[in-house]
Design a protein around this motif. Structure first.
Motif, short mmCIF file in Angstrom:
data_model
loop_
_atom_site.label_atom_id
_atom_site.label_comp_id
_atom_site.label_asym_id
_atom_site.label_seq_id
_atom_site.Cartn_x
_atom_site.Cartn_y
_atom_site.Cartn_z
N ASP A 120 32.98 39.38 29.02
CA ASP A 120 33.30 38.20 29.82
C ASP A 120 34.69 38.36 30.44
N ASP A 121 35.04 37.44 31.33
CA ASP A 121 36.34 37.53 32.02
C ASP A 121 37.51 37.48 31.04
N ARG A 122 37.40 36.67 30.01
CA ARG A 122 38.48 36.56 29.03
C ARG A 122 38.76 37.92 28.38
N GLY A 123 37.71 38.62 28.00
CA GLY A 123 37.86 39.94 27.39
C GLY A 123 38.43 40.96 28.36
N ALA A 124 37.99 40.91 29.62
CA ALA A 124 38.50 41.83 30.64
C ALA A 124 39.98 41.58 30.89
N ILE A 125 40.39 40.32 30.92
CA ILE A 125 41.81 39.97 31.12
C ILE A 125 42.64 40.47 29.95
N LEU A 126 42.12 40.35 28.74
CA LEU A 126 42.80 40.86 27.56
C LEU A 126 43.02 42.37 27.68
N LEU A 127 41.99 43.10 28.09
CA LEU A 127 42.12 44.55 28.26
C LEU A 127 43.11 44.90 29.36
N GLU A 128 43.10 44.15 30.46
CA GLU A 128 44.05 44.39 31.54
C GLU A 128 45.49 44.18 31.06
N GLY A 129 45.71 43.15 30.25
CA GLY A 129 47.04 42.89 29.71
C GLY A 129 47.49 44.00 28.77
N PHE A 130 46.58 44.49 27.94
CA PHE A 130 46.89 45.60 27.04
C PHE A 130 47.25 46.84 27.86
N ALA A 131 46.50 47.10 28.92
CA ALA A 131 46.79 48.26 29.78
C ALA A 131 48.19 48.16 30.37
N ALA A 132 48.54 47.00 30.89
CA ALA A 132 49.87 46.81 31.50
C ALA A 132 50.98 47.04 30.48
N THR A 133 50.81 46.52 29.27
CA THR A 133 51.80 46.70 28.21
C THR A 133 51.94 48.16 27.82
N GLU A 134 50.84 48.85 27.67
CA GLU A 134 50.85 50.25 27.24
C GLU A 134 51.39 51.19 28.33
N ILE A 135 51.12 50.87 29.59
CA ILE A 135 51.69 51.66 30.69
C ILE A 135 53.20 51.46 30.72
N ALA A 136 53.66 50.22 30.59
CA ALA A 136 55.09 49.92 30.59
C ALA A 136 55.81 50.59 29.42
N ALA A 137 55.13 50.71 28.27
CA ALA A 137 55.71 51.35 27.10
C ALA A 137 55.61 52.88 27.16
N GLN A 138 55.01 53.38 28.23
CA GLN A 138 54.82 54.81 28.46
C GLN A 138 54.01 55.49 27.35
N HIS A 139 52.96 54.79 26.91
CA HIS A 139 52.03 55.37 25.94
C HIS A 139 50.85 56.02 26.66
N VAL A 140 50.45 55.43 27.80
CA VAL A 140 49.31 55.93 28.56
C VAL A 140 49.61 55.87 30.05
N VAL A 141 48.78 56.57 30.83
CA VAL A 141 48.81 56.49 32.28
C VAL A 141 47.38 56.31 32.78
N ASP A 142 47.26 55.90 34.02
CA ASP A 142 45.96 55.78 34.70
C ASP A 142 44.96 54.93 33.90
N ALA A 143 45.40 53.79 33.42
CA ALA A 143 44.51 52.90 32.68
C ALA A 143 43.73 52.02 33.65
N TYR A 144 42.42 51.95 33.45
CA TYR A 144 41.60 51.09 34.29
C TYR A 144 40.31 50.71 33.58
N LEU A 145 39.71 49.63 34.03
CA LEU A 145 38.45 49.15 33.47
C LEU A 145 37.29 49.94 34.06
N VAL A 146 36.32 50.23 33.20
CA VAL A 146 35.14 51.01 33.57
C VAL A 146 33.91 50.20 33.20
N ASP A 147 32.99 50.04 34.16
CA ASP A 147 31.77 49.33 33.83
C ASP A 147 30.84 50.25 33.04
N VAL A 148 30.19 49.67 32.03
CA VAL A 148 29.40 50.45 31.09
C VAL A 148 28.03 49.82 30.86
#
Length: 117
Positions: A49-77
């Motif tokens: 659902d949208d709530r879960g997708a927003i949670l994942l987007e927020g985690f991605a932004a935090t992890e990119i800013a912390a320089q743990h990961v790069v090129d984070a994006y949502l993938v439909d499955v």
């Protein structure tokens, strides 16, 4: 991942590359609900659902800013017997490992390659 970015259709998982070794990693939720990274695509946290997708987007932004990961994006499955399977070839291919060595990487084991596609 801003609010103006078009999101893929649900369900989705969050895929990224580990900043230190470049390996593909997936967001997952541990036993206490904290988001972390795993190299196992079968454990990827699926947002339905949208709530879960927003949670994942927020985690991605935090992890990119912390320089743990790069090129984070949502993938439909699609949900397969062993877990989520990316719908598009590019993402399925990224999860497998070196294309010139089928005896190495995730495709050598019981990973995402064995799930269909």
């Amino acid at each position: 991942m801003g609010a103006n970015v078009k999101r893929p259709p649900l369900p989705v998982i969050l895929l990224a590359n580990d900043l230190l070794d470049g390996d593909v990693v997936f967001a997952w939720s541990d036993d206490v609900g904290a988001l972390r990274w795993t190299r196992d695509p079968g454990l990827a946290l699926v947002a339905t659902d949208d709530r879960g997708a927003i949670l994942l987007e927020g985690f991605a932004a935090t992890e990119i800013a912390a320089q743990h990961v790069v090129d984070a994006y949502l993938v439909d499955v699609e949900i397969g017997a062993a877990g989520p399977v990316p719908r598009h070839f590019r993402e399925r291919f990224k999860t497998l490992g070196p294309s010139n060595r089928p005896d190495l990487g995730k495709q050598a084991g019981e990973g995402i390659a064995r799930q269909g596609a």
